[in-house]
Design a protein around this motif. Structure first.
Motif, PDB file in Angstrom:
ATOM      1  N   VAL A 129       0.861  -1.185   0.000  1.00  0.00           N
ATOM      2  CA  VAL A 129       0.000   0.000   0.000  1.00  0.00           C
ATOM      3  C   VAL A 129       0.893   1.229   0.000  1.00  0.00           C
ATOM      4  O   VAL A 129       1.667   1.438   0.924  1.00  0.00           O
ATOM      5  CB  VAL A 129      -0.933   0.012   1.225  1.00  0.00           C
ATOM      6  N   GLY A 130       0.812   2.019  -1.040  1.00  0.00           N
ATOM      7  CA  GLY A 130       1.693   3.165  -1.132  1.00  0.00           C
ATOM      8  C   GLY A 130       1.341   4.074  -2.283  1.00  0.00           C
ATOM      9  O   GLY A 130       0.167   4.260  -2.625  1.00  0.00           O
ATOM     10  N   LEU A 131       2.361   4.632  -2.917  1.00  0.00           N
ATOM     11  CA  LEU A 131       2.151   5.632  -3.955  1.00  0.00           C
ATOM     12  C   LEU A 131       1.439   5.067  -5.182  1.00  0.00           C
ATOM     13  O   LEU A 131       0.813   5.799  -5.928  1.00  0.00           O
ATOM     14  CB  LEU A 131       3.491   6.238  -4.349  1.00  0.00           C
ATOM     15  N   GLY A 132       1.538   3.764  -5.385  1.00  0.00           N
ATOM     16  CA  GLY A 132       0.817   3.165  -6.506  1.00  0.00           C
ATOM     17  C   GLY A 132      -0.680   3.275  -6.343  1.00  0.00           C
ATOM     18  O   GLY A 132      -1.427   3.336  -7.332  1.00  0.00           O
ATOM     19  N   ALA A 357      -0.534 -23.278   4.985  1.00  0.00           N
ATOM     20  CA  ALA A 357      -1.668 -22.771   4.209  1.00  0.00           C
ATOM     21  C   ALA A 357      -2.454 -21.710   4.965  1.00  0.00           C
ATOM     22  O   ALA A 357      -3.133 -20.877   4.350  1.00  0.00           O
ATOM     23  CB  ALA A 357      -2.589 -23.917   3.812  1.00  0.00           C
ATOM     24  N   SER A 358      -2.370 -21.720   6.301  1.00  0.00           N
ATOM     25  CA  SER A 358      -3.106 -20.707   7.061  1.00  0.00           C
ATOM     26  C   SER A 358      -2.613 -19.308   6.701  1.00  0.00           C
ATOM     27  O   SER A 358      -3.403 -18.365   6.576  1.00  0.00           O
ATOM     28  CB  SER A 358      -2.952 -20.948   8.567  1.00  0.00           C
ATOM     29  N   GLU A 359      -1.303 -19.174   6.522  1.00  0.00           N
ATOM     30  CA  GLU A 359      -0.756 -17.868   6.167  1.00  0.00           C
ATOM     31  C   GLU A 359      -0.975 -17.553   4.692  1.00  0.00           C
ATOM     32  O   GLU A 359      -1.112 -16.391   4.314  1.00  0.00           O
ATOM     33  CB  GLU A 359       0.725 -17.795   6.508  1.00  0.00           C
ATOM     34  N   GLY A 360      -1.024 -18.583   3.858  1.00  0.00           N
ATOM     35  CA  GLY A 360      -1.371 -18.357   2.464  1.00  0.00           C
ATOM     36  C   GLY A 360      -2.759 -17.754   2.327  1.00  0.00           C
ATOM     37  O   GLY A 360      -2.992 -16.853   1.506  1.00  0.00           O
ATOM     38  N   LEU A 361      -3.696 -18.238   3.143  1.00  0.00           N
ATOM     39  CA  LEU A 361      -5.054 -17.703   3.127  1.00  0.00           C
ATOM     40  C   LEU A 361      -5.072 -16.256   3.606  1.00  0.00           C
ATOM     41  O   LEU A 361      -5.774 -15.407   3.040  1.00  0.00           O
ATOM     42  CB  LEU A 361      -5.963 -18.562   4.005  1.00  0.00           C
ATOM     43  N   VAL A 362      -4.293 -15.954   4.639  1.00  0.00           N
ATOM     44  CA  VAL A 362      -4.198 -14.575   5.119  1.00  0.00           C
ATOM     45  C   VAL A 362      -3.661 -13.666   4.017  1.00  0.00           C
ATOM     46  O   VAL A 362      -4.154 -12.556   3.793  1.00  0.00           O
ATOM     47  CB  VAL A 362      -3.294 -14.492   6.364  1.00  0.00           C
ATOM     48  N   ALA A 363      -2.670 -14.151   3.306  1.00  0.00           N
ATOM     49  CA  ALA A 363      -2.002 -13.333   2.295  1.00  0.00           C
ATOM     50  C   ALA A 363      -2.912 -12.988   1.124  1.00  0.00           C
ATOM     51  O   ALA A 363      -2.735 -11.931   0.499  1.00  0.00           O
ATOM     52  CB  ALA A 363      -0.759 -14.061   1.781  1.00  0.00           C
ATOM     53  N   LEU A 364      -3.886 -13.841   0.811  1.00  0.00           N
ATOM     54  CA  LEU A 364      -4.735 -13.530  -0.337  1.00  0.00           C
ATOM     55  C   LEU A 364      -5.619 -12.304  -0.085  1.00  0.00           C
ATOM     56  O   LEU A 364      -6.217 -11.756  -1.020  1.00  0.00           O
ATOM     57  CB  LEU A 364      -5.568 -14.744  -0.753  1.00  0.00           C
ATOM     58  N   LEU A 365      -5.687 -11.860   1.171  1.00  0.00           N
ATOM     59  CA  LEU A 365      -6.427 -10.637   1.470  1.00  0.00           C
ATOM     60  C   LEU A 365      -5.691  -9.392   0.994  1.00  0.00           C
ATOM     61  O   LEU A 365      -6.298  -8.340   0.793  1.00  0.00           O
ATOM     62  CB  LEU A 365      -6.678 -10.528   2.980  1.00  0.00           C
ATOM     63  N   GLU A 366      -4.373  -9.496   0.831  1.00  0.00           N
ATOM     64  CA  GLU A 366      -3.563  -8.328   0.460  1.00  0.00           C
ATOM     65  C   GLU A 366      -3.995  -7.669  -0.840  1.00  0.00           C
ATOM     66  O   GLU A 366      -4.273  -6.461  -0.868  1.00  0.00           O
ATOM     67  CB  GLU A 366      -2.087  -8.724   0.362  1.00  0.00           C
ATOM     68  N   PRO A 367      -4.034  -8.420  -1.964  1.00  0.00           N
ATOM     69  CA  PRO A 367      -4.447  -7.765  -3.210  1.00  0.00           C
ATOM     70  C   PRO A 367      -5.860  -7.196  -3.131  1.00  0.00           C
ATOM     71  O   PRO A 367      -6.158  -6.181  -3.777  1.00  0.00           O
ATOM     72  CB  PRO A 367      -4.368  -8.899  -4.244  1.00  0.00           C
ATOM     73  N   PHE A 368      -6.727  -7.830  -2.340  1.00  0.00           N
ATOM     74  CA  PHE A 368      -8.093  -7.315  -2.202  1.00  0.00           C
ATOM     75  C   PHE A 368      -8.072  -5.953  -1.517  1.00  0.00           C
ATOM     76  O   PHE A 368      -8.701  -5.000  -1.986  1.00  0.00           O
ATOM     77  CB  PHE A 368      -8.950  -8.301  -1.413  1.00  0.00           C
ATOM     78  N   ILE A 369      -7.345  -5.857  -0.400  1.00  0.00           N
ATOM     79  CA  ILE A 369      -7.283  -4.588   0.327  1.00  0.00           C
ATOM     80  C   ILE A 369      -6.564  -3.531  -0.493  1.00  0.00           C
ATOM     81  O   ILE A 369      -7.023  -2.394  -0.646  1.00  0.00           O
ATOM     82  CB  ILE A 369      -6.574  -4.782   1.681  1.00  0.00           C
ATOM     83  N   VAL A 372      -8.333  -3.875  -4.881  1.00  0.00           N
ATOM     84  CA  VAL A 372      -9.781  -3.836  -5.067  1.00  0.00           C
ATOM     85  C   VAL A 372     -10.420  -2.736  -4.221  1.00  0.00           C
ATOM     86  O   VAL A 372     -11.362  -2.078  -4.658  1.00  0.00           O
ATOM     87  CB  VAL A 372     -10.409  -5.207  -4.727  1.00  0.00           C
ATOM     88  N   VAL A 373      -9.893  -2.500  -3.012  1.00  0.00           N
ATOM     89  CA  VAL A 373     -10.492  -1.496  -2.136  1.00  0.00           C
ATOM     90  C   VAL A 373      -9.832  -0.122  -2.300  1.00  0.00           C
ATOM     91  O   VAL A 373     -10.463   0.836  -2.751  1.00  0.00           O
ATOM     92  CB  VAL A 373     -10.421  -1.946  -0.656  1.00  0.00           C
ATOM     93  N   VAL A 374      -8.543  -0.035  -1.950  1.00  0.00           N
ATOM     94  CA  VAL A 374      -7.893   1.273  -1.887  1.00  0.00           C
ATOM     95  C   VAL A 374      -7.743   1.901  -3.274  1.00  0.00           C
ATOM     96  O   VAL A 374      -8.080   3.075  -3.480  1.00  0.00           O
ATOM     97  CB  VAL A 374      -6.518   1.166  -1.193  1.00  0.00           C
ATOM     98  N   CYS A 375      -7.255   1.137  -4.249  1.00  0.00           N
ATOM     99  CA  CYS A 375      -7.070   1.693  -5.590  1.00  0.00           C
ATOM    100  C   CYS A 375      -8.404   2.072  -6.230  1.00  0.00           C
ATOM    101  O   CYS A 375      -8.514   3.094  -6.919  1.00  0.00           O
ATOM    102  CB  CYS A 375      -6.342   0.690  -6.486  1.00  0.00           C
ATOM    103  N   THR A 376      -9.437   1.250  -6.027  1.00  0.00           N
ATOM    104  CA  THR A 376     -10.743   1.551  -6.609  1.00  0.00           C
ATOM    105  C   THR A 376     -11.323   2.822  -6.015  1.00  0.00           C
ATOM    106  O   THR A 376     -11.932   3.638  -6.721  1.00  0.00           O
ATOM    107  CB  THR A 376     -11.710   0.379  -6.391  1.00  0.00           C
ATOM    108  N   MET A 377     -11.146   3.015  -4.724  1.00  0.00           N
ATOM    109  CA  MET A 377     -11.656   4.236  -4.095  1.00  0.00           C
ATOM    110  C   MET A 377     -10.939   5.470  -4.630  1.00  0.00           C
ATOM    111  O   MET A 377     -11.554   6.520  -4.836  1.00  0.00           O
ATOM    112  CB  MET A 377     -11.505   4.140  -2.579  1.00  0.00           C
TER     113      MET A 377
END
Length: 513
Positions: A129-132, A357-369, A372-377
Motif C-alpha cells: 500500500v503506497g504511492l501506486g 496454508a493458514s498464512e497463504g489464506l491470510v495473504a490472499l487478502l492483500e491484493p483485495f485490500i 480492489v479497495v484502496v485503488c478503486t476508491m
C-alpha cells in the motif's frame, strides 16, 4: 575546496543519469520488451506471464480467491488460533537442519515463528500500500480512462491466487535458527522446494537470481523511490519554491533515515510492531477521507460506475486500461500488490503458525485490500471530481498532486492529511523492503551481524540519496529489478503448486475436524 554551481550540479546529475542509463539500459529494455497486440499497442512479456500465472492458480485451486475469503478473514481474527497449540508437527522426508539442529525439532521446541497472522499481514501490506494506490491510479486513468478501473480490479482479484501460493510456500520452506529467527521467502522455497522434487540445481540458480534482484529492488523501488516521492509532495504542500525545505531533500532524507534506522535495527519483530499500528491507521485515514468526498458527491457515484463499465470494453478502455494499469500503475509501485513477485512471502514466512496454508489464506487478502479497495476508491475519487483528462498522461508527481487537488474539493486541509498518509506509506514501505532486502542479502552473504549491519547502513544511506537525487534511470532500473524477480519466482510457483495443494488440504481438514 572546489564547489559546484547549481548549473554545474544539474549537469553532473544529468551525466550520472545518462551514464547509468547507458550502463543498465539493456537490462531495462529486456525486462520491459513488449509483445505487439496491434500495430500501435504492445504488452510487456512480464505482465503476460503474471496474468497467465494468476489465472492458472485461480483455476488450479478452484477459485480460492473468493471461495476461501471468509476463512481468511477468520484466520486473521484469530478464530482458529487454538488449532496451533495441539498441532502435530510433520517431519519431512528430507529433514532440513539449521546450525546443526533439525528445523522441525526447533518448531516443536516453540520456535515456530516471530509474528502473528495480523502482524505478518500488515508488514506485507506496508510494502504494497503506497504511492501506486494514489499516483499510480491517476497515471492509469490518464491513459485508459475510467475503464482502466475495471481491469485494475480484475488484476487484483486474480492476484489473490498468486499471493496465496507464494506465501504458503514461504512458510512451508522457511528456515529457523536456534534463536528462533526466521529466514524465508522465494530464496528458500526455490532452493529447498525444487530440491525436494529433484530439481536442486535449477533451484540453486533461481534462488540466487531472485536474491540478487531483491537486494537491488530494496535499494531502488523499495527505498530511494519512496523517499524521493514523499519529499516531492511534502515540498509541494509546504509551499513549493517558497518553502524552507525547497532543494533540501537531503535534510528530509536524513530525518527519515534516522527513523527508518531505529525501526529496522530491531528486525521483523520491531517492524511488525510498527506496521501493525501504522498500516491500519493510514489506510483507515485515507479511506475515511475519500469516503467523505464520495459522500459529498454521492449523486455522481452511479454515473462513475457506469463510466467504468462502459469504458472497460471499448477500444480505449481495453488497450489503454490494461496497459495503463498493468504497465504504468503496477510498474510504478512494484505492481502495487506484488502478487507473483514473491516479495511478500518473505514477511509472511515469519508468522507464528504450524500450518503453511493458514498464512497463504491470510495473504490472499492483500491484493483485495490494496487493489480492489484502496485503488478503486482512489479511482472513484478522481473520476467524480473530474481530475483526469484522458490522453494527457501524467507523471508520478502530477498524479499525487491530482489526488491532492481532488481531496481539496472536500476540505482545504485534506491535502495535508494526504501528505501525512504519503509519508507514512513511504516510511512503512521502506522498513518492510529493508527486511526483504536483508533477507536476500543474508542468503547471499551469510547471517552474521557484520553482514546485517552493513546492509542496514547502506540502506539508510540510500534513503538520504533517494530524497535528494533526481532518480531518472535509477527508478527504471529498480522497477526492472522488481519485475525480474517474477521470473524465477513464477517458475517455482508453478512447479511447487502440488505442495501447496497438500498444505491446503491439511489445514482445511484440521479446521473441519
Amino acid at each position: 575546496m572546489m564547489t559546484l554551481s547549481i548549473t554545474q550540479q544539474d549537469n553532473l546529475d544529468q551525466k550520472i543519469n545518462e551514464a547509468f542509463s547507458n550502463t543498465t539500459g539493456w537490462f531495462v529494455d529486456a525486462v520491459f520488451a513488449e509483445i505487439p497486440v496491434t500495430d500501435s499497442v504492445g504488452i510487456p512479456w512480464v505482465l503476460i506471464i503474471l496474468i497467465l500465472g494468476a489465472s492458472y492458480f485461480t483455476f488450479y485451486f478452484k477459485g480460492i480467491n473468493l471461495r476461501a475469503f471468509p476463512t481468511a478473514v477468520n484466520v486473521v481474527r484469530g478464530k482458529y488460533d487454538d488449532l496451533e497449540a495441539g498441532a502435530k508437527v510433520l517431519v519431512s522426508e528430507e529433514v532440513v537442519t539449521v546450525d546443526g539442529d533439525q528445523l522441525d525439532t526447533l518448531r516443536v521446541e516453540g520456535h515456530d515463528g516471530e509474528v502473528s497472522h495480523f502482524q505478518a499481514l500488515t508488514a506485507a501490506l506496508s510494502a504494497t500500500v503506497g504511492l501506486g494506490n494514489i499516483a499510480g491510479v491517476a497515471i492509469a486513468l490518464s491513459i485508459g480512462g475510467a475503464g482502466a478501473t475495471f481491469w485494475m480490479i480484475l488484476a487484483g482479484l486474480l492476484g489473490m491466487a498468486s499471493k496465496f501460493v507464494e506465501c504458503t510456500l514461504g512458510v512451508a520452506y522457511r528456515e529457523i535458527n536456534h534463536h528462533g529467527i526466521v529466514y524465508g521467502g522465494p530464496m528458500y522455497y526455490l532452493k529447498n522446494g525444487l530440491r525436494d522434487i529433484g530439481k536442486g540445481r535449477l533451484g540453486k540458480i533461481l534462488s540466487v537470481m531472485f536474491a540478487i534482484m531483491c537486494v537491488g529492488a530494496s535499494f531502488g523501488g523499495g527505498n530511494m523511490f519512496q523517499a524521493n516521492q514523499a519529499f516531492k509532495l511534502f515540498e509541494f504542500v509546504s509551499g513549493g519554491e517558497e518553502s524552507f525545505f525547497f532543494g533540501k531533500g537531503w535534510l528530509f532524507g536524513l530525518v527519515m533515515a534516522i527513523f527508518v534506522g531505529i525501526v529496522i535495527i530491531g528486525g521483523i519483530k520491531k517492524i511488525a510492531k510498527v506496521t501493525d499500528k501504522i498500516v491500519p491507521a493510514m489506510v483507515l485515514m485515507y479511506v475515511l477521507v475519500v469516503v467523505i468526498i464520495l459522500g459529498m458527491n454521492y449523486e455522481n457515484i452511479p454515473s462513475a460506475f457506469s463510466a467504468i463499465l462502459k469504458g472497460a470494453f471499448n477500444a480505449q478502455g481495453v488497450t489503454g486500461g490494461m496497459i495503463g494499469v498493468m504497465v504504468q500503475g503496477f510498474r510504478r509501485a512494484a505492481f502495487s500488490n506484488e502478487a507473483g513477485i514473491g516479495s511478500a512471502s518473505i514477511a509472511h514466512a515469519a508468522v507464528r503458525t504450524r500450518y503453511a496454508a493458514s498464512e497463504g489464506l491470510v495473504a490472499l487478502l492483500e491484493p483485495f485490500i490494496d487493489t480492489v479497495v484502496v485503488c478503486t476508491m482512489t479511482a472513484l475519487l478522481l473520476i467524480i471530481t473530474g481530475q483526469i483528462t484522458v490522453g494527457n498522461e501524467v507523471s508520478f508527481e502530477q498524479g499525487v498532486i491530482l489526488t491532492s487537488n481532488a481531496l481539496a474539493q472536500g476540505f482545504s486541509w485534506f491535502p495535508y492529511l494526504l501528505t501525512v498518509a504519503v509519508i507514512l506509506f513511504a516510511f512503512s514501505s521502506m522498513i518492510s523492503w529493508s527486511y526483504y532486502g536483508h533477507q536476500a542479502w543474508s542468503f547471499l552473504f551469510g547471517r552474521g551481524k557484520r553482514a546485517e549491519y552493513l546492509y542496514k547502513s547502506i540502506f539508510c544511506v540510500f534513503v538520504i540519496v533517494g530524497a535528494a537525487a533526481s532518480l531518472g534511470a535509477v527508478v527504471d532500473f529498480s522497477d526492472a529489478m522488481v519485475f525480474s524477480m517474477m521470473v524465477p519466482n513464477m517458475i517455482g510457483l508453478v512447479l511447487l503448486a502440488p505442495k501447496v495443494s497438500v498444505e491446503l488440504k491439511r489445514y482445511i481438514n484440521t479446521i473441519r475436524s
